[in-house]
Scaffold this active site. Structure first.
Site, PDB file in Angstrom:
ATOM      1  CB  ALA A  64      30.014  56.500  47.765  1.00 30.17           C
ATOM      2  N   GLY A 109      32.169  60.611  45.202  1.00 33.01           N
ATOM      3  CA  GLY A 109      32.272  59.745  44.038  1.00 33.01           C
ATOM      4  C   GLY A 109      31.771  60.386  42.767  1.00 33.01           C
ATOM      5  CD  GLU A 112      36.424  59.883  44.555  1.00 31.89           C
ATOM      6  OE1 GLU A 112      37.460  59.702  45.216  1.00 31.89           O
ATOM      7  OE2 GLU A 112      35.329  59.333  44.831  1.00 31.89           O
ATOM      8  CD  GLU A 132      35.196  61.853  49.382  1.00 33.39           C
ATOM      9  OE1 GLU A 132      34.822  61.377  48.311  1.00 33.39           O
ATOM     10  OE2 GLU A 132      35.630  63.027  49.484  1.00 33.39           O
TER      11      GLU A 132
END
Length: 259
Positions: A64, A109, A112, A132
């Site tokens: 992200a 991300g 993901e 994270e």
């Protein structure tokens, strides 16, 4: 769409995250463009399979956008996480199979996003991870949920708790990816697989995807009932009649119509 490219090769759509200067990081703009691309593909009856990849040689999606996230409050973070999850669920439940062609970093991300796809193919330089907790947060776009469903729970917890990355061979060993290719062979392999899928009856492939995905969250008896519903529904399609006629008449070069 400025940050996502959508191309078509026959009945295959190729969605490319196009933010290479930021290693294809998932800013809100990127997520919005990805959302638009997925919806375009969803509504295109001539697309039977999809490939998702990243621009450049270094990164699929490096994560992200940390600079964008840094100063969010709780409510803003919840909105951001909810939107990312919405987009990834659209991919996961898309009425067409999606192949992730992971061509480099797939962190946070990025991992993901790859996990929301049906099949993951990796270049030999690919690196996976959920970093994270090293940033003071948890995975926010489905990482805690999908990783533990794809690989053994203990390994998923190890990857998330330690925030350590794993390379492509290890990802293959633990079942996170289906195959690893030399970097230059990744997209040809992904396209070959997508075109192979696209030769089959699209509605039957979509029904199989739904049966698998729904069944994973059901008991075996419920899952079998879901399969029966999807199986029997295929008999309302033109492609079922055509496919079986081709089999009985030994026709090998089939051309399904997605009807």
């Amino acid at each position: 769409m400025n940050k996502v490219l959508l191309e078509k090769d026959g009945n295959v759509a190729i969605i490319t995250i196009n933010n290479p200067k930021a290693l294809n990081a998932l800013s809100t703009e990127v997520l919005e463009d990805l959302d638009a691309a997925v919806n375009d593909v969803k509504n295109d009856d001539d697309i039977y399979a999809v490939i998702v990849t990243g621009a450049g040689d270094k990164s699929f999606v490096a994560g992200a956008d940390i600079a964008e996230m840094k100063d969010k409050n709780v409510e803003e973070a919840a909105k951001y996480g909810a939107f990312g999850n919405k987009v990834f669920r659209e991919i996961e439940t898309l009425n067409k199979p999606v192949i992730a062609a992971v061509n480099g970093f797939a962190l946070g991300g990025g991992n993901e996003l790859a996990m929301s796809c049906d099949i993951r193919l990796a270049a030999d330089n690919a690196v996976f991870g959920q970093p994270e907790v090293g940033l003071g947060i948890t995975p926010g776009f489905g990482g805690t949920q999908r990783l533990a469903r794809l690989i053994p729970v203990g390994l998923a917890k190890e990857i998330i708790y330690t925030a350590r990355n794993i390379k492509a061979p290890k990802a293959l060993e633990i079942g996170l990816v289906n195959a690893v290719y030399p970097h230059e062979e990744l997209m040809p392999a992904a396209l070959k697989m997508a075109k192979g899928i696209a030769k089959n009856a699209p509605k039957a492939v979509a029904a199989s995807k739904k049966a698998i995905n729904d069944g994973l969250n059901e008991t075996i008896d419920e899952g079998i009932q879901t399969e029966v519903e999807q199986f029997s529904g295929c008999f309302a399609t033109e492609d079922q009649k055509y496919g079986m006629d081709c089999f009985l008449n030994k026709v090998k070069d089939k051309q399904f119509k997605n009807k």
